[in-house]
Design a protein around this motif. Sequence first.
Motif, PDB file in Angstrom:
ATOM      1  N   PRO A  28      35.901  26.613  61.851  1.00 26.31           N
ATOM      2  CA  PRO A  28      36.925  25.756  61.223  1.00 26.31           C
ATOM      3  C   PRO A  28      37.683  26.459  60.114  1.00 26.31           C
ATOM      4  CG  PRO A  28      34.880  24.532  61.529  1.00 26.31           C
ATOM      5  CD  PRO A  28      34.577  25.963  61.838  1.00 26.31           C
ATOM      6  N   LEU A  29      36.985  27.277  59.310  1.00 22.63           N
ATOM      7  CA  LEU A  29      37.661  27.978  58.220  1.00 22.63           C
ATOM      8  C   LEU A  29      38.642  29.021  58.754  1.00 22.63           C
ATOM      9  CD1 LEU A  29      37.985  28.394  55.204  1.00 22.63           C
ATOM     10  CD2 LEU A  29      36.030  29.956  55.260  1.00 22.63           C
ATOM     11  N   LEU A  30      38.260  29.726  59.818  1.00 18.41           N
ATOM     12  CA  LEU A  30      39.171  30.686  60.431  1.00 18.41           C
ATOM     13  C   LEU A  30      40.403  29.981  60.991  1.00 18.41           C
ATOM     14  CD1 LEU A  30      36.700  33.074  62.302  1.00 18.41           C
ATOM     15  CD2 LEU A  30      38.216  33.682  60.398  1.00 18.41           C
ATOM     16  N   ALA A  31      40.176  28.829  61.643  1.00 14.63           N
ATOM     17  CA  ALA A  31      41.303  28.080  62.205  1.00 14.63           C
ATOM     18  C   ALA A  31      42.200  27.537  61.097  1.00 14.63           C
ATOM     19  CB  ALA A  31      40.787  26.941  63.078  1.00 14.63           C
ATOM     20  N   TRP A  32      41.607  27.119  60.006  1.00 13.95           N
ATOM     21  CA  TRP A  32      42.368  26.627  58.867  1.00 13.95           C
ATOM     22  C   TRP A  32      43.201  27.755  58.258  1.00 13.95           C
ATOM     23  CZ3 TRP A  32      42.943  21.852  56.473  1.00 13.95           C
ATOM     24  CH2 TRP A  32      43.492  21.869  55.197  1.00 13.95           C
ATOM     25  N   ALA A  95      40.670  21.685  63.029  1.00 17.98           N
ATOM     26  CA  ALA A  95      40.900  22.301  61.724  1.00 17.98           C
ATOM     27  C   ALA A  95      42.293  22.919  61.642  1.00 17.98           C
ATOM     28  CB  ALA A  95      39.829  23.366  61.456  1.00 17.98           C
ATOM     29  N   PHE A  96      42.726  23.561  62.729  1.00 21.37           N
ATOM     30  CA  PHE A  96      44.056  24.165  62.764  1.00 21.37           C
ATOM     31  C   PHE A  96      45.134  23.104  62.561  1.00 21.37           C
ATOM     32  CE2 PHE A  96      47.895  25.627  64.874  1.00 21.37           C
ATOM     33  CZ  PHE A  96      48.012  26.933  64.433  1.00 21.37           C
ATOM     34  N   GLY A  97      45.004  21.985  63.248  1.00 22.98           N
ATOM     35  CA  GLY A  97      46.003  20.922  63.156  1.00 22.98           C
ATOM     36  C   GLY A  97      45.978  20.194  61.830  1.00 22.98           C
ATOM     37  N   ASP A  98      44.804  20.108  61.205  1.00 24.32           N
ATOM     38  CA  ASP A  98      44.696  19.386  59.936  1.00 24.32           C
ATOM     39  C   ASP A  98      45.527  20.067  58.853  1.00 24.32           C
ATOM     40  OD1 ASP A  98      43.886  17.628  57.990  1.00 24.32           O
ATOM     41  OD2 ASP A  98      41.923  18.533  57.690  1.00 24.32           O
ATOM     42  N   ARG A  99      45.414  21.366  58.744  1.00 15.89           N
ATOM     43  CA  ARG A  99      46.168  22.068  57.694  1.00 15.89           C
ATOM     44  C   ARG A  99      47.671  21.983  57.936  1.00 15.89           C
ATOM     45  NH1 ARG A  99      46.291  28.578  56.176  1.00 15.89           N
ATOM     46  NH2 ARG A  99      47.728  28.332  54.433  1.00 15.89           N
ATOM     47  N   PHE A 178      38.842  15.680  60.472  1.00 17.47           N
ATOM     48  CA  PHE A 178      40.007  16.547  60.403  1.00 17.47           C
ATOM     49  C   PHE A 178      41.251  15.873  60.998  1.00 17.47           C
ATOM     50  CE2 PHE A 178      36.586  19.342  59.485  1.00 17.47           C
ATOM     51  CZ  PHE A 178      37.102  20.400  58.772  1.00 17.47           C
ATOM     52  N   ARG A 179      41.216  14.550  61.036  1.00 13.73           N
ATOM     53  CA  ARG A 179      42.325  13.674  61.450  1.00 13.73           C
ATOM     54  C   ARG A 179      43.081  14.224  62.674  1.00 13.73           C
ATOM     55  NH1 ARG A 179      47.395  14.594  58.451  1.00 13.73           N
ATOM     56  NH2 ARG A 179      47.298  16.656  57.502  1.00 13.73           N
TER      57      ARG A 179
END
Length: 228
Positions: A28-32, A95-99, A178-179
Amino acid sequence: MFDQIFKSRIWPASWRFLSVCLIYVGLPLLAWGTNDWRGFLSNPVRTSFSVVAIVYALILAWLVYITPSQTEEEHRFDLGRWHAYMFESIFVLSAFGDRRSILAWAENPALRWLGLAIYLLGMGVSIWANFTWVNHLRGEAGRAVDNPVLLYEGPFHWIRYPSMLYLAIYCLGFALMFRSWVGLFMMLPLIAGILNRINSLEKIYAEKYKKVWPLRRHASKKIIPYLY
């Protein structure tokens, strides 16, 4: 002395801790985006999730450490199956979409906390199932069954595949934390893959454990207590 060091359970335990941290926090952190790790931790739900995931990794590492060394294969979810990769994809895409607010609903703290609560439920089932299996191996020694699906203790008293159940719970909770609409949509193929995997295992175990399988099927459900 070196032989004892190399055979120590600390090595597989350490690997379990690192691999769980990598999957549950690292992906998740990498995707963020690692360049914005402060932004990742700026939300209290994401921070709480990270702490929970690290604690979970420590618990699993401890369970590996106390697992009898003569056990050839520790029980874990089969990460070689495609639906397990779906699980990782949900973590990454959510995670990617949340940010970036891609296919994500408007900020809703209550839904994030609900997702964390659901995730904690899945973590509880996971720890319970793994502890039951390790406790059985430690207590029964040479009389232990060769597969946790044959157990009648812990969550296995009600269902035969708790690992499949907590996988689905994890992903649902993560998508809410992560909505992510993408995460929720991907629950459909994930569940389809889980059901397909269960049906395949049922056929395999019916052949492998011919003498005890009819009673095992009669005494428990597949994945949802009392229902399915």
